[in-house]
Enzyme design. Structure first.
Site, PDB file in Angstrom:
ATOM      1  N   ASP A 179       0.917  -1.141   0.000  1.00  0.00           N
ATOM      2  CA  ASP A 179       0.000   0.000   0.000  1.00  0.00           C
ATOM      3  C   ASP A 179       0.952   1.184   0.000  1.00  0.00           C
ATOM      4  OD1 ASP A 179      -1.505   2.246   0.720  1.00  0.00           O
ATOM      5  OD2 ASP A 179      -3.015   0.986   1.664  1.00  0.00           O
ATOM      6  N   HIS A 180       1.156   1.792  -1.177  1.00  0.00           N
ATOM      7  CA  HIS A 180       2.279   2.740  -1.269  1.00  0.00           C
ATOM      8  C   HIS A 180       2.080   3.979  -0.397  1.00  0.00           C
ATOM      9  CE1 HIS A 180      -0.308   4.408  -4.426  1.00  0.00           C
ATOM     10  NE2 HIS A 180       0.297   5.553  -4.193  1.00  0.00           N
ATOM     11  N   HIS A 242      -5.853   2.758   1.034  1.00  0.00           N
ATOM     12  CA  HIS A 242      -5.089   3.918   1.515  1.00  0.00           C
ATOM     13  C   HIS A 242      -5.803   4.698   2.633  1.00  0.00           C
ATOM     14  CE1 HIS A 242      -3.019   2.880  -2.067  1.00  0.00           C
ATOM     15  NE2 HIS A 242      -3.801   3.521  -2.896  1.00  0.00           N
TER      16      HIS A 242
HETATM   17  P1  NAP Z   1       1.237  -2.579 -17.127  1.00  0.00           P
HETATM   18  O1  NAP Z   1       1.905  -1.326 -17.583  1.00  0.00           O
HETATM   19  O2  NAP Z   1       0.017  -3.052 -17.850  1.00  0.00           O
HETATM   20  O3  NAP Z   1       2.336  -3.742 -17.166  1.00  0.00           O
HETATM   21  C1  NAP Z   1       2.008  -5.105 -17.118  1.00  0.00           C
HETATM   22  C2  NAP Z   1       3.264  -5.935 -17.284  1.00  0.00           C
HETATM   23  O4  NAP Z   1       2.930  -7.329 -17.288  1.00  0.00           O
HETATM   24  C3  NAP Z   1       4.019  -5.674 -18.571  1.00  0.00           C
HETATM   25  O5  NAP Z   1       5.400  -5.668 -18.294  1.00  0.00           O
HETATM   26  C4  NAP Z   1       3.655  -6.890 -19.446  1.00  0.00           C
HETATM   27  O6  NAP Z   1       4.707  -7.075 -20.354  1.00  0.00           O
HETATM   28  C5  NAP Z   1       3.588  -7.986 -18.383  1.00  0.00           C
HETATM   29  N1  NAP Z   1       2.786  -9.153 -18.773  1.00  0.00           N
HETATM   30  C6  NAP Z   1       1.498  -9.173 -19.203  1.00  0.00           C
HETATM   31  N2  NAP Z   1       1.099 -10.428 -19.436  1.00  0.00           N
HETATM   32  C7  NAP Z   1       2.151 -11.230 -19.138  1.00  0.00           C
HETATM   33  C8  NAP Z   1       2.365 -12.638 -19.160  1.00  0.00           C
HETATM   34  N3  NAP Z   1       1.411 -13.502 -19.540  1.00  0.00           N
HETATM   35  N4  NAP Z   1       3.573 -13.117 -18.793  1.00  0.00           N
HETATM   36  C9  NAP Z   1       4.559 -12.274 -18.405  1.00  0.00           C
HETATM   37  N5  NAP Z   1       4.413 -10.942 -18.337  1.00  0.00           N
HETATM   38  C10 NAP Z   1       3.227 -10.433 -18.716  1.00  0.00           C
HETATM   39  O7  NAP Z   1       0.847  -2.509 -15.597  1.00  0.00           O
HETATM   40  P2  NAP Z   1       1.377  -1.470 -14.488  1.00  0.00           P
HETATM   41  O8  NAP Z   1       0.644  -0.188 -14.634  1.00  0.00           O
HETATM   42  O9  NAP Z   1       2.852  -1.449 -14.496  1.00  0.00           O
HETATM   43  O10 NAP Z   1       0.819  -2.137 -13.142  1.00  0.00           O
HETATM   44  C11 NAP Z   1       1.419  -3.275 -12.550  1.00  0.00           C
HETATM   45  C12 NAP Z   1       0.762  -3.570 -11.216  1.00  0.00           C
HETATM   46  O11 NAP Z   1       0.966  -2.467 -10.338  1.00  0.00           O
HETATM   47  C13 NAP Z   1      -0.767  -3.766 -11.270  1.00  0.00           C
HETATM   48  O12 NAP Z   1      -1.134  -4.679 -10.277  1.00  0.00           O
HETATM   49  C14 NAP Z   1      -1.309  -2.391 -10.910  1.00  0.00           C
HETATM   50  O13 NAP Z   1      -2.600  -2.455 -10.349  1.00  0.00           O
HETATM   51  C15 NAP Z   1      -0.279  -1.960  -9.873  1.00  0.00           C
HETATM   52  N6  NAP Z   1      -0.148  -0.499  -9.714  1.00  0.00           N
HETATM   53  C16 NAP Z   1       0.277   0.269 -10.760  1.00  0.00           C
HETATM   54  C17 NAP Z   1       0.415   1.636 -10.590  1.00  0.00           C
HETATM   55  C18 NAP Z   1       0.928   2.516 -11.704  1.00  0.00           C
HETATM   56  O14 NAP Z   1       1.115   3.713 -11.445  1.00  0.00           O
HETATM   57  N7  NAP Z   1       1.149   2.002 -12.891  1.00  0.00           N
HETATM   58  C19 NAP Z   1       0.104   2.229  -9.364  1.00  0.00           C
HETATM   59  C20 NAP Z   1      -0.327   1.426  -8.310  1.00  0.00           C
HETATM   60  C21 NAP Z   1      -0.440   0.047  -8.500  1.00  0.00           C
HETATM   61  P3  NAP Z   1       4.572  -7.848 -21.752  1.00  0.00           P
HETATM   62  O15 NAP Z   1       3.405  -7.248 -22.455  1.00  0.00           O
HETATM   63  O16 NAP Z   1       5.904  -7.580 -22.414  1.00  0.00           O
HETATM   64  O17 NAP Z   1       4.394  -9.257 -21.395  1.00  0.00           O
END
Ligand code: NAP
Length: 493
Positions: A179-180, A242
């Site tokens: 929980d950042h 949060h």
């Molecule tokens: P994202 O940009 O959609 O990234 C998803 C990642 O998963 C990509 O690297 C994708 O790469 C990989 N992926 C997808 N399917 C896959 C598979 N079958 N095997 C291996 N890798 C796979 O998501 P994100 O925004 O970084 O979020 C990641 C997590 O953090 C989520 O749980 C989100 O709720 C949480 N979060 C994110 C933020 C934020 O600011 N972004 C904030 C709070 C929490 P490929 O397509 O190359 O496989």
């Protein structure tokens, strides 16, 4: 056991994603730059796209642009990073990953320690944990820890299912649920302000505090996250995690020691004491909202329902305000008002503690401007504390006027203030789970939130009901007005 310069192979699943690039690589760099990581570390980036090590290292170097320390060679730093193309669904890929972890463990002398970071869509979390165990990656001579991103389920039932899946592969003390907000400087400061000052703790109860307000408002709308957000909403995306975590820290009793177990135990007691609502009384305690069009900084912005990936008839809340009641000895009679929303007037997270008036205050009357004493904890974007007190007006009269005493956490060298993800990664590598959410907290929060979510699911809202660029629907003001209070609109300091 905690050490300050931990050694580990960090495996980031979702290494090409937004979070990894925007937060995780810069955090690892800052830890390295600040001497909080020894040379004994390696990062393995895992995702499907077919990148080479060189491509991956270039991405990492791009992500740390602007943070560069002239004493650190970026190529040397990036040489700790390795890429492993991998599909979570394909069991054949796990053996290769295991070999790479073992090779890097030997090369960087990381004592067999492994940190798995799940930074990808939550529907993968359960499968990934199960596969890591079945393919033998969770067994090592050092420690194994799992950092898992939010959201942790979308209601109690799904959270419990996910927890059971993960617990098949990792024990509770190996799981670090992110929980950042718990990594933010001023959220961590709540405990110090409360428990290291003789000034506050003796007053921290229903004898002296009239109400407490916690606000987290954003100016931005859902932007590109419409598809995800439309199935979540502010209640599940912000309030369940949060906001309830900040509430627990503000309301808990002093722990007997500053250990993760003792702190958690006090937080859990707060969540257990939250008055549980039912479908018939939810409207007395909760207000939901969804933003309409509006003008923000001179620009006309579309309504939530007009956003990308959003159902044009969506019933999803982009705003929640609540009056929470904690039924325990310390807080009986003190309302906690919580609100969070998108497309509001300003970006700000702050906590306002309003103290009761003196039983007899001589400084009331026409010539005086006496106001309630407030303690304001500014969480973001400003970081600091402001104490609002009354003092003599600087003139010939004996009249009173409100003044503020401020501490600004930003005024020093901002470059040295650690970021939330940096603190949390460091904590996890040291084995300190204080600033992560335990399953007991997650379970209680979902059980509380589910009642509200179900009530709302059963009754269509009259949306949209607040203009973009405002402080939310008027009902949120009435929630406090009914008790004789108002939202304190504090920022900027
Ligand atoms: P994202 O940009 O959609 O990234 C998803 C990642 O998963 C990509 O690297 C994708 O790469 C990989 N992926 C997808 N399917 C896959 C598979 N079958 N095997 C291996 N890798 C796979 O998501 P994100 O925004 O970084 O979020 C990641 C997590 O953090 C989520 O749980 C989100 O709720 C949480 N979060 C994110 C933020 C934020 O600011 N972004 C904030 C709070 C929490 P490929 O397509 O190359 O496989």
């Amino acid at each position: 056991m905690t050490t300050n310069n931990p050694k580990a192979v960090i495996v980031i699943f979702g290494a090409t994603g937004d979070l990894a690039n925007r937060k995780l690589y810069p955090s690892i760099y800052r830890l390295y730059r600040n001497g909080k990581l020894s040379e004994n570390f390696a990062v393995i980036g895992v995702a499907r796209r077919p990148l080479t090590n060189e491509d991956f290292r270039n991405n990492v170097k791009k992500s740390i642009n602007g943070l560069n320390d002239p004493n650190i060679d970026p190529d040397e730093f990036a040489s700790h990073f390795h890429y492993n193309p991998f599909d979570i669904q394909d069991l054949d890929h796990y053996g290769k990953l295991e070999n790479l972890i073992t090779e890097l463990d030997e090369k960087h002398q990381t004592d067999g320690n492994r940190l798995f970071y799940f930074s990808m869509a939550p529907n993968f979390f359960g499968t990934l944990a199960a596969n890591l165990k079945s393919e033998g990656l969770t067994t090592t001579k050092g420690w194994t820890r799992l950092v898992i991103e939010k959201p942790f389920g979308h209601d109690y039932e799904s959270a419990e299912k996910l927890n059971n899946q993960i617990r098949e592969a990792f024990s509770e003390d190996q799981i670090y649920r992110i929980d950042h907000y718990l990594g933010k400087e001023m959220v961590q400061n709540i405990e110090v302000i409360r428990f290291a000052n003789a000034l506050f703790e003796p007053l921290w109860n229903n004898q002296h505090i009239s109400n407490i307000q916690i606000t987290s408002s954003e100016v931005l709308g859902v932007e590109e996250r419409g598809r995800y957000y439309d199935s979540a909403g502010a209640l599940k995306d912000m309030m369940q995690n949060h906001m309830l975590q900040m509430l627990a820290l503000i309301a808990m009793d002093p722990p007997i020691k500053l250990t993760p177990e003792e702190i958690r135990s006090e937080k859990v007691k707060v969540l257990r004491a939250l008055r549980v609502l039912n479908e018939d009384n939810v409207d007395e305690y909760f207000v939901r909202g969804q933003y309409d069009r509006g003008i923000v900084n001179g620009e006309e912005l579309p309504a939530y329902r007009e956003g990308n990936g959003v159902d044009p008839e969506s019933n999803t809340d982009t705003f929640v305000a609540a009056k929470l009641v904690i039924d325990n000895f310390r807080w009986a009679g003190v309302p906690f008002y919580i609100r969070t929303g998108k497309r509001m007037k300003k970006k700000s997270t702050e906590i306002v503690v309003e103290f009761k008036d003196l039983p007899m205050n001589l400084y009331y009357g026409e010539e005086h401007e006496t106001k309630s004493n407030l303690l304001v904890i500014h969480v973001q974007p400003d970081e600091g504390i402001t104490l609002h007190v009354n003092a003599k007006k600087g003139d010939y009269s004996a009249a009173s006027t409100p003044i503020t005493l401020s501490y600004d956490n930003n005024s020093g060298d901002k470059m040295n203030t650690p970021e939330a993800y940096e603190i949390l990664l460091h904590d996890c590598m040291r084995g300190d789970s204080t600033n992560f959410t335990h399953w007991d907290e997650v379970a209680l929060s979902w059980k509380f939130i589910d009642v509200i979510a179900n009530a709302w699911d059963n009754k269509k809202a009259d949306f949209p009901n607040y203009e973009s660029g405002t402080n939310g629907p008027k009902e949120a003001d009435q929630l406090l007005a009914r008790d004789g209070f108002k939202w304190w609109d504090i920022t900027p300091k």
